[in-house]
Design an enzyme around this catalytic site. Structure first.
Site, PDB file in Angstrom:
ATOM      1  N   HIS A 189      30.243  31.444  81.980  1.00 34.96           N
ATOM      2  CA  HIS A 189      29.874  32.681  81.518  1.00 34.96           C
ATOM      3  C   HIS A 189      30.913  33.211  80.505  1.00 34.96           C
ATOM      4  CE1 HIS A 189      32.366  34.801  83.783  1.00 34.96           C
ATOM      5  NE2 HIS A 189      32.376  35.872  83.191  1.00 34.96           N
ATOM      6  N   ASP A 190      32.248  32.762  80.463  1.00 32.45           N
ATOM      7  CA  ASP A 190      33.224  33.213  79.804  1.00 32.45           C
ATOM      8  C   ASP A 190      34.005  32.090  79.381  1.00 32.45           C
ATOM      9  OD1 ASP A 190      33.343  35.017  79.391  1.00 32.45           O
ATOM     10  OD2 ASP A 190      35.223  35.673  80.939  1.00 32.45           O
ATOM     11  N   LYS A 193      36.318  31.705  75.762  1.00 30.92           N
ATOM     12  CA  LYS A 193      37.145  32.089  75.692  1.00 30.92           C
ATOM     13  C   LYS A 193      37.958  30.992  75.238  1.00 30.92           C
ATOM     14  CE  LYS A 193      37.085  36.556  78.046  1.00 30.92           C
ATOM     15  NZ  LYS A 193      36.655  36.848  79.444  1.00 30.92           N
ATOM     16  N   HIS A 218      33.891  35.653  71.996  1.00 30.30           N
ATOM     17  CA  HIS A 218      33.559  34.545  73.267  1.00 30.30           C
ATOM     18  C   HIS A 218      32.118  33.976  73.629  1.00 30.30           C
ATOM     19  CE1 HIS A 218      33.155  38.017  75.896  1.00 30.30           C
ATOM     20  NE2 HIS A 218      33.234  37.014  76.854  1.00 30.30           N
ATOM     21  N   HIS A 242      26.111  39.204  78.735  1.00 38.97           N
ATOM     22  CA  HIS A 242      27.152  39.207  80.306  1.00 38.97           C
ATOM     23  C   HIS A 242      27.268  40.542  79.448  1.00 38.97           C
ATOM     24  CE1 HIS A 242      30.184  36.807  78.709  1.00 38.97           C
ATOM     25  NE2 HIS A 242      30.841  37.236  79.013  1.00 38.97           N
ATOM     26  N   HIS A 243      27.891  40.982  78.603  1.00 34.34           N
ATOM     27  CA  HIS A 243      28.458  41.737  77.955  1.00 34.34           C
ATOM     28  C   HIS A 243      27.421  43.100  77.278  1.00 34.34           C
ATOM     29  CE1 HIS A 243      32.504  40.892  79.171  1.00 34.34           C
ATOM     30  NE2 HIS A 243      32.368  39.981  78.142  1.00 34.34           N
ATOM     31  N   ASP A 269      30.792  40.352  87.002  1.00 32.52           N
ATOM     32  CA  ASP A 269      31.803  40.376  86.381  1.00 32.52           C
ATOM     33  C   ASP A 269      32.682  41.448  86.066  1.00 32.52           C
ATOM     34  OD1 ASP A 269      33.300  39.094  83.670  1.00 32.52           O
ATOM     35  OD2 ASP A 269      31.619  39.905  82.153  1.00 32.52           O
TER      36      ASP A 269
END
Ligand SMILES: [Fe+2]
Length: 319
Positions: A189-190, A193, A218, A242-243, A269
Site C-alpha cells: 500500500h505504501d 513512498k 505517495h 487508503h488515506h 494503517d
C-alpha cells in the site's frame, strides 16, 4: 450400471479377479451410490434404461464426480447413440454388447490408468499453483520490507498493517479471494513512498504544506508503479484510497464508494502509525490509539470496520 440383473452379475464375475465392482440396477441407484460412496475411478453404464438413458446418466456422473472415467456399454451400436454419449457425458470408451472379458478388462485397466494419471496431473498443477502463490507473496513481502527499509521509522509497518487487515478480513468472514486482495494490497500500500524524498519522510517536525503534498503524492506514485501489473488490478484501490476518509474527506478525495478493502486497510494503517514512534512524536499506548480510532468512527473510518476492530482487540488485546 445396468437394469438387467443377469448382465450386471455377468460383468461383476468378468472383472472380479482384478477389480471390485459396485453394482447399480438403475440411474437413480447409481447416482445415489456415487454421492454416498464415490468418487469411483470408473463408471460403466448401459445406454437404454428406464427413466434416464445412459448418456444423460453419464452426463450427471460427470457433474457429480468429474474425475470418474466414464464408459458406455450398450447393445445399440448406432453412431447416433455413440455421438450423443460422447458429447453429453464426455465418455472415455464406448463398448458394444456383448463385450468379451478380455476387452472389458483391458478397457478398465486403461480407465484406471487414465484416472490416476489425471489425478496426478491435477495434484501437480495444484502444487505448482500453490508454489507460485507462495513465491508471489514471498516476493511481495520482500518488496514490502524494501519499502519500509527506506526509513527507520517505518520498519515492519507494511507487514504489521497487512496482518492486522487480514485479521479483520477473517473476522468479517470475507472469502479467500478478498483476503488475497487484502494481502497483496496491504503489503504494497505504501510502495509509492519509494518516490518520497527522505528529507520529507524522516523530517523530525511538522511538514509544511508543500512537503505535505509531496508526502500525499505517495498514493499517486504507488498506483503508477503497480498499474502495469494485471494481477494487482483488484488491489489497486487499496493503494489509491487508503488515506480516504469515510465521510468523503482525506486524500486524494476521489469521491464515494471506497472499497471495503481500502476501508479495512485505512483502520489498520492508522492504528499501526499511531502506536509507532515517529521522528516528531512517540507512539501512543495501544488503548489510547483504539480510543482515538473509535472517536473517528463515522468520520474518518467506516463504523462497521471500527466495530470489527474493537471486537477483535477486546477478544485478543493487541496480540
Ligand atoms: Fe500510506
Amino acid at each position: 450400471m445396468d437394469d438387467e440383473p443377469l448382465v450386471l452379475e455377468g460383468l461383476r464375475r468378468s472383472v472380479h479377479a482384478e477389480f471390485v465392482a459396485d453394482l447399480a440396477g438403475g440411474p437413480e441407484e447409481g447416482l445415489l451410490k456415487l454421492r454416498k460412496d464415490g468418487p469411483y475411478p470408473v463408471v460403466v453404464s448401459d445406454m437404454r434404461m428406464p427413466g434416464m438413458d445412459g448418456a444423460q446418466f453419464l452426463a450427471m456422473v460427470r457433474t457429480i464426480s468429474p474425475d470418474s472415467i466414464r464408459v458406455m456399454l450398450t447393445g445399440q451400436s448406432d453412431i447416433e447413440t455413440a455421438v450423443r454419449a460422447v458429447n453429453e457425458g464426455q465418455i472415455f470408451r464406448f463398448l458394444t454388447k456383448p463385450v468379451t472379458r478380455k476387452t472389458l478388462l483391458a478397457t478398465l485397466r486403461d480407465c484406471v490408468a487414465q484416472y490416476h494419471a489425471a489425478r496426478l496431473e491435477k495434484n501437480q498443477l495444484k502444487i505448482t499453483i500453490e508454489a507460485l502463490e507462495q513465491l508471489d507473496l514471498g516476493t511481495l513481502t520482500a518488496l514490502a520490507r524494501a519499502i519500509d527499509a527506506k526509513s527507520a521509522w517505518t520498519a515492519g509497518h507494511s507487514e504489521r498493517v497487512t496482518n492486522l487487515a487480514l485479521k479483520m478480513g477473517h473476522a468479517m468472514g470475507l472469502p479467500a479471494t478478498s483476503l488475497g486482495i487484502i494481502h497483496r494490497g496491504g503489503l504494497l500500500h505504501d510502495i509509492g513512498k519509494i518516490g518520497t524524498p527522505p528529507g520529507v519522510l524522516d523530517k523530525p517536525g511538522r511538514l509544511d504544506p508543500e512537503e505535505m503534498q509531496i508526502m500525499r503524492d505517495h498514493v499517486k506514485i504507488g498506483v503508477r508503479i503497480l498499474e502495469p501489473i494485471p494481477c494487482f488490478r483488484e488491489a489497486l484501490p487499496m493503494v489509491a484510497r487508503h488515506h480516504e476518509w469515510f465521510d468523503g474527506s482525506g486524500y486524494p478525495a476521489a469521491g464515494e464508494n471506497i472499497s471495503l478493502h481500502a476501508r479495512i486497510l485505512a483502520v489498520a494503517d492508522c492504528y499501526d502509525a499511531m502506536v509507532s514512534d515517529r521522528p516528531y512524536r512517540k507512539g501512543l499506548p495501544k488503548r489510547q490509539a483504539l480510543e482515538l480510532l473509535i472517536q473517528r468512527s463515522g468520520t474518518q473510518f467506516d463504523p462497521m470496520v471500527i466495530e470489527v476492530f474493537r471486537r477483535l482487540t477486546a477478544a485478543d488485546p493487541f496480540a
